[in-house]
Design a protein around this motif. Sequence first.
Motif, PDB file in Angstrom:
ATOM      1  N   ALA A  31     -86.892 -42.713 -17.748  1.00  0.00           N
ATOM      2  CA  ALA A  31     -85.632 -42.582 -17.204  1.00  0.00           C
ATOM      3  C   ALA A  31     -85.533 -43.748 -16.091  1.00  0.00           C
ATOM      4  CB  ALA A  31     -85.208 -41.111 -16.372  1.00  0.00           C
ATOM      5  N   LEU A  32     -86.370 -43.760 -15.038  1.00  0.00           N
ATOM      6  CA  LEU A  32     -86.388 -44.760 -14.122  1.00  0.00           C
ATOM      7  C   LEU A  32     -86.815 -46.196 -14.771  1.00  0.00           C
ATOM      8  CD1 LEU A  32     -87.482 -43.016 -10.732  1.00  0.00           C
ATOM      9  CD2 LEU A  32     -85.183 -43.568 -11.362  1.00  0.00           C
ATOM     10  N   GLY A  33     -88.032 -46.231 -15.386  1.00  0.00           N
ATOM     11  CA  GLY A  33     -88.622 -47.411 -15.752  1.00  0.00           C
ATOM     12  C   GLY A  33     -87.648 -48.191 -16.639  1.00  0.00           C
ATOM     13  N   ALA A  34     -87.170 -47.425 -17.661  1.00  0.00           N
ATOM     14  CA  ALA A  34     -86.630 -48.192 -18.571  1.00  0.00           C
ATOM     15  C   ALA A  34     -85.295 -48.955 -18.035  1.00  0.00           C
ATOM     16  CB  ALA A  34     -86.295 -47.353 -19.856  1.00  0.00           C
ATOM     17  N   ASN A  35     -84.557 -48.178 -17.269  1.00  0.00           N
ATOM     18  CA  ASN A  35     -83.434 -48.526 -16.739  1.00  0.00           C
ATOM     19  C   ASN A  35     -83.634 -49.559 -15.710  1.00  0.00           C
ATOM     20  OD1 ASN A  35     -80.991 -46.836 -17.923  1.00  0.00           O
ATOM     21  ND2 ASN A  35     -82.354 -45.164 -17.227  1.00  0.00           N
ATOM     22  N   ILE A  36     -84.596 -49.513 -14.900  1.00  0.00           N
ATOM     23  CA  ILE A  36     -84.913 -50.606 -13.950  1.00  0.00           C
ATOM     24  C   ILE A  36     -85.377 -51.766 -14.658  1.00  0.00           C
ATOM     25  CG2 ILE A  36     -86.660 -51.331 -12.339  1.00  0.00           C
ATOM     26  CD1 ILE A  36     -86.944 -48.520 -11.105  1.00  0.00           C
ATOM     27  N   ALA A  37     -86.160 -51.834 -16.000  1.00  0.00           N
ATOM     28  CA  ALA A  37     -86.352 -52.861 -16.534  1.00  0.00           C
ATOM     29  C   ALA A  37     -85.165 -53.651 -17.041  1.00  0.00           C
ATOM     30  CB  ALA A  37     -87.335 -52.632 -17.788  1.00  0.00           C
ATOM     31  N   GLU A  38     -84.337 -52.748 -17.562  1.00  0.00           N
ATOM     32  CA  GLU A  38     -82.880 -53.378 -17.982  1.00  0.00           C
ATOM     33  C   GLU A  38     -82.210 -53.848 -17.118  1.00  0.00           C
ATOM     34  OE1 GLU A  38     -79.258 -52.424 -21.017  1.00  0.00           O
ATOM     35  OE2 GLU A  38     -80.107 -50.540 -20.169  1.00  0.00           O
ATOM     36  N   ARG A 172     -78.390 -37.716 -14.873  1.00  0.00           N
ATOM     37  CA  ARG A 172     -78.083 -39.120 -15.107  1.00  0.00           C
ATOM     38  C   ARG A 172     -77.479 -39.864 -14.033  1.00  0.00           C
ATOM     39  NH1 ARG A 172     -78.062 -42.812 -19.078  1.00  0.00           N
ATOM     40  NH2 ARG A 172     -76.635 -44.456 -18.823  1.00  0.00           N
ATOM     41  N   ASN A 173     -76.541 -39.110 -13.127  1.00  0.00           N
ATOM     42  CA  ASN A 173     -76.007 -39.844 -11.874  1.00  0.00           C
ATOM     43  C   ASN A 173     -77.021 -40.232 -10.936  1.00  0.00           C
ATOM     44  OD1 ASN A 173     -73.529 -40.321 -13.277  1.00  0.00           O
ATOM     45  ND2 ASN A 173     -72.510 -38.488 -12.133  1.00  0.00           N
ATOM     46  N   LEU A 174     -78.206 -39.314 -10.772  1.00  0.00           N
ATOM     47  CA  LEU A 174     -79.069 -39.366  -9.650  1.00  0.00           C
ATOM     48  C   LEU A 174     -80.124 -40.541 -10.355  1.00  0.00           C
ATOM     49  CD1 LEU A 174     -80.545 -38.677  -6.958  1.00  0.00           C
ATOM     50  CD2 LEU A 174     -81.939 -37.318  -8.517  1.00  0.00           C
ATOM     51  N   VAL A 175     -80.407 -40.580 -11.449  1.00  0.00           N
ATOM     52  CA  VAL A 175     -81.207 -41.649 -12.045  1.00  0.00           C
ATOM     53  C   VAL A 175     -80.633 -42.971 -11.834  1.00  0.00           C
ATOM     54  CG1 VAL A 175     -82.059 -42.574 -14.204  1.00  0.00           C
ATOM     55  CG2 VAL A 175     -82.199 -40.264 -13.918  1.00  0.00           C
ATOM     56  N   MET A 176     -79.247 -43.273 -12.315  1.00  0.00           N
ATOM     57  CA  MET A 176     -78.812 -44.428 -12.037  1.00  0.00           C
ATOM     58  C   MET A 176     -78.507 -44.895 -10.848  1.00  0.00           C
ATOM     59  SD  MET A 176     -78.720 -45.211 -15.151  1.00  0.00           S
ATOM     60  CE  MET A 176     -78.023 -46.658 -15.192  1.00  0.00           C
ATOM     61  N   LEU A 177     -78.333 -43.801  -9.732  1.00  0.00           N
ATOM     62  CA  LEU A 177     -78.336 -44.201  -8.265  1.00  0.00           C
ATOM     63  C   LEU A 177     -79.626 -44.726  -7.821  1.00  0.00           C
ATOM     64  CD1 LEU A 177     -76.300 -44.332  -5.774  1.00  0.00           C
ATOM     65  CD2 LEU A 177     -76.918 -42.091  -5.668  1.00  0.00           C
ATOM     66  N   THR A 178     -80.555 -44.164  -8.223  1.00  0.00           N
ATOM     67  CA  THR A 178     -81.817 -44.418  -7.841  1.00  0.00           C
ATOM     68  C   THR A 178     -82.408 -45.814  -8.595  1.00  0.00           C
ATOM     69  OG1 THR A 178     -82.612 -42.120  -7.723  1.00  0.00           O
ATOM     70  CG2 THR A 178     -84.380 -43.730  -7.815  1.00  0.00           C
ATOM     71  N   ALA A 180     -80.324 -48.233  -8.969  1.00  0.00           N
ATOM     72  CA  ALA A 180     -79.415 -49.270  -8.442  1.00  0.00           C
ATOM     73  C   ALA A 180     -80.165 -49.507  -7.009  1.00  0.00           C
ATOM     74  CB  ALA A 180     -78.209 -48.809  -8.186  1.00  0.00           C
ATOM     75  N   VAL A 181     -80.735 -48.613  -6.383  1.00  0.00           N
ATOM     76  CA  VAL A 181     -81.256 -48.713  -4.960  1.00  0.00           C
ATOM     77  C   VAL A 181     -82.611 -49.435  -5.095  1.00  0.00           C
ATOM     78  CG1 VAL A 181     -82.223 -47.616  -3.246  1.00  0.00           C
ATOM     79  CG2 VAL A 181     -80.065 -46.818  -3.985  1.00  0.00           C
ATOM     80  N   THR A 182     -83.396 -48.959  -6.278  1.00  0.00           N
ATOM     81  CA  THR A 182     -84.698 -49.585  -6.160  1.00  0.00           C
ATOM     82  C   THR A 182     -84.603 -51.115  -6.739  1.00  0.00           C
ATOM     83  OG1 THR A 182     -85.797 -47.421  -7.311  1.00  0.00           O
ATOM     84  CG2 THR A 182     -86.922 -49.627  -7.827  1.00  0.00           C
ATOM     85  N   CYS A 183     -83.572 -51.387  -7.497  1.00  0.00           N
ATOM     86  CA  CYS A 183     -83.518 -52.728  -7.920  1.00  0.00           C
ATOM     87  C   CYS A 183     -83.018 -53.664  -6.788  1.00  0.00           C
ATOM     88  CB  CYS A 183     -82.607 -52.899  -8.991  1.00  0.00           C
ATOM     89  SG  CYS A 183     -83.142 -52.314 -10.680  1.00  0.00           S
ATOM     90  N   GLU A 184     -82.264 -53.143  -6.092  1.00  0.00           N
ATOM     91  CA  GLU A 184     -81.794 -53.847  -4.800  1.00  0.00           C
ATOM     92  C   GLU A 184     -82.911 -54.145  -3.993  1.00  0.00           C
ATOM     93  OE1 GLU A 184     -78.923 -56.308  -3.079  1.00  0.00           O
ATOM     94  OE2 GLU A 184     -78.854 -55.415  -4.951  1.00  0.00           O
ATOM     95  N   ALA A 185     -83.700 -52.945  -3.789  1.00  0.00           N
ATOM     96  CA  ALA A 185     -84.757 -53.147  -2.856  1.00  0.00           C
ATOM     97  C   ALA A 185     -85.835 -54.368  -3.354  1.00  0.00           C
ATOM     98  CB  ALA A 185     -85.688 -51.892  -2.615  1.00  0.00           C
ATOM     99  N   PHE A 198     -86.175 -46.173   1.101  1.00  0.00           N
ATOM    100  CA  PHE A 198     -84.810 -45.203   1.168  1.00  0.00           C
ATOM    101  C   PHE A 198     -85.215 -43.976   0.447  1.00  0.00           C
ATOM    102  CE2 PHE A 198     -83.716 -49.753   0.390  1.00  0.00           C
ATOM    103  CZ  PHE A 198     -82.670 -50.200   1.385  1.00  0.00           C
ATOM    104  N   SER A 199     -84.130 -43.173   0.998  1.00  0.00           N
ATOM    105  CA  SER A 199     -84.074 -41.718   0.471  1.00  0.00           C
ATOM    106  C   SER A 199     -82.626 -41.577  -0.243  1.00  0.00           C
ATOM    107  CB  SER A 199     -84.182 -40.548   1.501  1.00  0.00           C
ATOM    108  OG  SER A 199     -83.257 -40.714   2.473  1.00  0.00           O
ATOM    109  N   ILE A 200     -82.484 -40.816  -1.331  1.00  0.00           N
ATOM    110  CA  ILE A 200     -81.220 -40.779  -1.854  1.00  0.00           C
ATOM    111  C   ILE A 200     -80.956 -39.257  -2.203  1.00  0.00           C
ATOM    112  CG2 ILE A 200     -80.111 -41.441  -4.067  1.00  0.00           C
ATOM    113  CD1 ILE A 200     -82.518 -43.684  -4.137  1.00  0.00           C
ATOM    114  N   THR A 201     -79.561 -38.835  -2.031  1.00  0.00           N
ATOM    115  CA  THR A 201     -79.276 -37.478  -2.385  1.00  0.00           C
ATOM    116  C   THR A 201     -78.024 -37.658  -3.092  1.00  0.00           C
ATOM    117  OG1 THR A 201     -78.501 -37.299  -0.163  1.00  0.00           O
ATOM    118  CG2 THR A 201     -80.641 -36.236  -0.672  1.00  0.00           C
ATOM    119  N   GLN A 202     -77.950 -37.031  -4.114  1.00  0.00           N
ATOM    120  CA  GLN A 202     -76.991 -36.822  -5.024  1.00  0.00           C
ATOM    121  C   GLN A 202     -75.766 -36.054  -4.739  1.00  0.00           C
ATOM    122  OE1 GLN A 202     -77.406 -36.701  -9.445  1.00  0.00           O
ATOM    123  NE2 GLN A 202     -75.652 -35.221  -9.541  1.00  0.00           N
TER     124      GLN A 202
END
Length: 212
Positions: A31-38, A172-178, A180-185, A198-202
């Motif tokens: 969920a995180l890795g594939a979307n981060i890679a894309e 899914r929304n928490l996945v995508m928010l995480t 986005a934050v990871t990629c910006e970091a 960062f910490s993230i809460t949905q």
Amino acid sequence: MSIFFHEQLYRTNAVMAKLKNYPVTICGAGALGANIAENLARSGFDKLTVIDRDRIEERNLSTQPYYRSDVGAFKAKILANNLYRAIGTKVDAKTKELTLANTNQLLQDSQLIIDVFDNSVARQAVKDYADQLSIPCLHAGLSADYAEVIWNDVYRVPSDVNDDVCDYPLARNLVMLTVAVTCEAIVSFVATAEQRNFSITQKDLTVQPLFL
């Protein structure tokens, strides 16, 4: 016109040149890795490696960028194929399980490691390798409606109590928010060498800096 036209306008040519030539290894293609890679590939990163031994299951399709026709295939291979077809990015896909015995083989060319594995043993192996060789490493993880994005020097590997749990709540929304934050970091680090946690809460849609 460049595929990355809009990103280039926002980031500047100098930053885009850095992103293009910066090798990133992503440990995990779920969920995180594939979307981060894309996301990284579509942001201009051109030297990506993805490590994941798992095959695609039907239950992955709501949170991961795969198709019904991909079920049963290796996640890393399908991800690499999809990104090449979409934007021409050549991803080095490694369909192996990362263990203490092969971290040097799988991670030896890494300049930046992103750990999004779903088990504590693999996370510990990545952390120890990054510590030993002083390689920048960013960890991202999810739990219920909470997520963290933490750099290696202050990261603590979580308990293995939930490692074998297959059925767990995941929005899914928490996945995508995480993602986005990871990629910006990641972009921020490549551009400025700054490491931000960062910490993230949905439920309250909050992204906060973590000072550890």
